[in-house]
Design a protein around this motif. Structure first.
Motif, mmCIF file in Angstrom:
data_model
loop_
_atom_site.group_PDB
_atom_site.id
_atom_site.type_symbol
_atom_site.label_atom_id
_atom_site.label_comp_id
_atom_site.label_asym_id
_atom_site.label_seq_id
_atom_site.Cartn_x
_atom_site.Cartn_y
_atom_site.Cartn_z
ATOM 1 N N GLY A 167 -0.778 11.052 11.217
ATOM 2 C CA GLY A 167 -1.238 10.053 12.169
ATOM 3 C C GLY A 167 -0.684 8.696 11.769
ATOM 4 O O GLY A 167 -0.115 8.530 10.688
ATOM 5 N N PHE A 168 -0.868 7.715 12.647
ATOM 6 C CA PHE A 168 -0.300 6.391 12.416
ATOM 7 C C PHE A 168 -1.317 5.420 11.833
ATOM 8 O O PHE A 168 -2.520 5.492 12.117
ATOM 9 N N LEU A 169 -0.808 4.496 11.029
ATOM 10 C CA LEU A 169 -1.535 3.307 10.610
ATOM 11 C C LEU A 169 -0.724 2.105 11.070
ATOM 12 O O LEU A 169 0.511 2.129 11.057
ATOM 13 N N PHE A 170 -1.428 1.056 11.486
ATOM 14 C CA PHE A 170 -0.762 -0.157 11.971
ATOM 15 C C PHE A 170 -1.020 -1.289 10.991
ATOM 16 O O PHE A 170 -2.167 -1.587 10.647
ATOM 17 N N PHE A 171 0.068 -1.944 10.552
ATOM 18 C CA PHE A 171 -0.038 -3.031 9.588
ATOM 19 C C PHE A 171 0.432 -4.337 10.227
ATOM 20 O O PHE A 171 1.495 -4.384 10.860
ATOM 21 N N ASN A 172 -0.366 -5.383 10.037
ATOM 22 C CA ASN A 172 -0.028 -6.699 10.558
ATOM 23 C C ASN A 172 0.952 -7.370 9.594
ATOM 24 O O ASN A 172 0.549 -7.833 8.523
ATOM 25 N N VAL A 173 2.222 -7.412 9.966
ATOM 26 C CA VAL A 173 3.257 -8.001 9.112
ATOM 27 C C VAL A 173 3.814 -9.275 9.733
ATOM 28 O O VAL A 173 4.926 -9.694 9.416
ATOM 29 N N GLN A 174 3.031 -9.876 10.606
ATOM 30 C CA GLN A 174 3.463 -11.100 11.264
ATOM 31 C C GLN A 174 3.832 -12.163 10.228
ATOM 32 O O GLN A 174 3.074 -12.440 9.304
ATOM 33 N N GLY A 175 5.007 -12.761 10.373
ATOM 34 C CA GLY A 175 5.435 -13.836 9.491
ATOM 35 C C GLY A 175 6.062 -13.384 8.189
ATOM 36 O O GLY A 175 6.437 -14.232 7.371
ATOM 37 N N ILE A 176 6.175 -12.072 7.965
ATOM 38 C CA ILE A 176 6.774 -11.567 6.725
ATOM 39 C C ILE A 176 8.183 -11.073 7.027
ATOM 40 O O ILE A 176 8.370 -10.159 7.838
#
Length: 219
Positions: A167-176
Motif C-alpha cells: 500500500g502507499f504512504l504519502f510524505f509531505n516533502v514540500q520545500g525539500i
C-alpha cells in the motif's frame, strides 16, 4: 406496470452517471526482494521494499491526482513474509529521514486532503495595501482524489505467512530539494507472532535512484 417502467427509466438515466464514478486500482505488487530499494532479514524471513512514485510517467497509470505538484511523495511499501507465522504491523512506525536528518512521518488522509485543497499564494504578486481579508478558497478536493487517497493508503495490520502486503504512504516533502537523495526509510515496531519486536529496517532510497535496469543483449 407503470411503476416498473418509471423505475427502469430512472435506472437508465442514472446508470451513465454511475459508470463515470472514479475508481482506484492498487498497482500489482511483487515480492519485496525484486525491488531495487529493499532490505531483507533472512533470520526473520521478512523483506520490505519501498517504491517511490516520483515521476509523471510512473504515476500516470495509477493516480489521476498530481501529488508531486502538491509537494507530496507517494511511496509504495511492500512487505513479503516468507516465514510460517504472521508479522504484526499494529505498532509499526515509519519515518522518512532526509540527508540533513529531517524526519518526516506519513501524512494522514486528512493531511493529504488539506494539502490538495490548499490554495497556494503566488509570492511574485505584490500584496495590495491595506492587506485584504483572506478569502475562502474555492478549490475543493475532487471525488477522484478522495477515492485515490483512501484506496491507496497502506492499511494492513499484519502480514500473513507466505504472503505479500502492500500500500502507499504519502510524505509531505514540500520545500525539500531532491528529498530522496541520501534519504532512508526507517521502519520500527514490527513484531512476530509471539509479540517479540523485530529488528528495525532502514532502507536507503539511493538504491532506487541509482538503479539501472539490465539492458537486453543484442546479437
Amino acid at each position: 406496470m407503470k411503476k416498473l417502467i418509471a423505475m427502469l427509466c430512472i435506472w437508465l438515466v442514472a446508470s451513465p452517471v454511475m459508470a463515470k464514478d472514479p475508481v482506484f486500482t492498487m498497482p500489482r505488487a511483487f515480492h519485496a526482494k525484486t525491488y531495487p530499494a529493499h532490505e531483507a532479514h533472512e533470520n526473520e524471513k521478512l523483506a520490505i521494499a519501498v517504491d517511490p512514485y516520483d515521476t509523471a510517467d510512473k504515476t500516470a497509470g495509477v493516480f489521476g491526482t498530481d501529488f508531486r505538484q502538491e509537494g507530496l511523495l507517494p511511496i509504495l511499501l511492500v512487505f513479503s513474509n516468507d516465514g510460517n507465522q504472521a508479522v504484526s504491523l499494529a505498532d509499526m512506525k515509519v519515518v522518512l529521514v532526509t540527508r540533513n536528518r529531517t524526519k518526516i512521518t506519513p501524512s494522514s488522509n486528512e493531511d493529504v486532503f488539506r494539502r490538495i485543497a490548499h490554495k497556494r499564494e503566488d509570492r511574485n504578486v505584490p500584496i495590495p495595501l491595506p492587506i485584504p481579508l483572506p478569502k475562502k478558497s474555492k478549490r475543493q478536493v475532487s471525488k477522484e482524489a478522495e477515492i485515490e487517497v483512501e484506496g491507496a493508503q497502506f492499511m494492513a495490520r499484519a502480514v500473513e505467512p507466505k504472503a505479500t502486503r502492500h500500500g502507499f504512504l504519502f510524505f509531505n516533502v514540500q520545500g525539500i530539494n531532491n528529498p530522496m537523495a541520501g534519504a532512508n526509510l526507517v521502519i520500527t515496531g514490527l513484531a512476530d507472532g509471539d509479540g517479540n519486536e523485530l529488528f528495525y529496517f532502514e532502507i536507503p532510497l539511493e538504491k532506487y535512484l541509482s538503479y539501472q535496469p539490465l539492458k537486453p543483449r543484442t546479437n
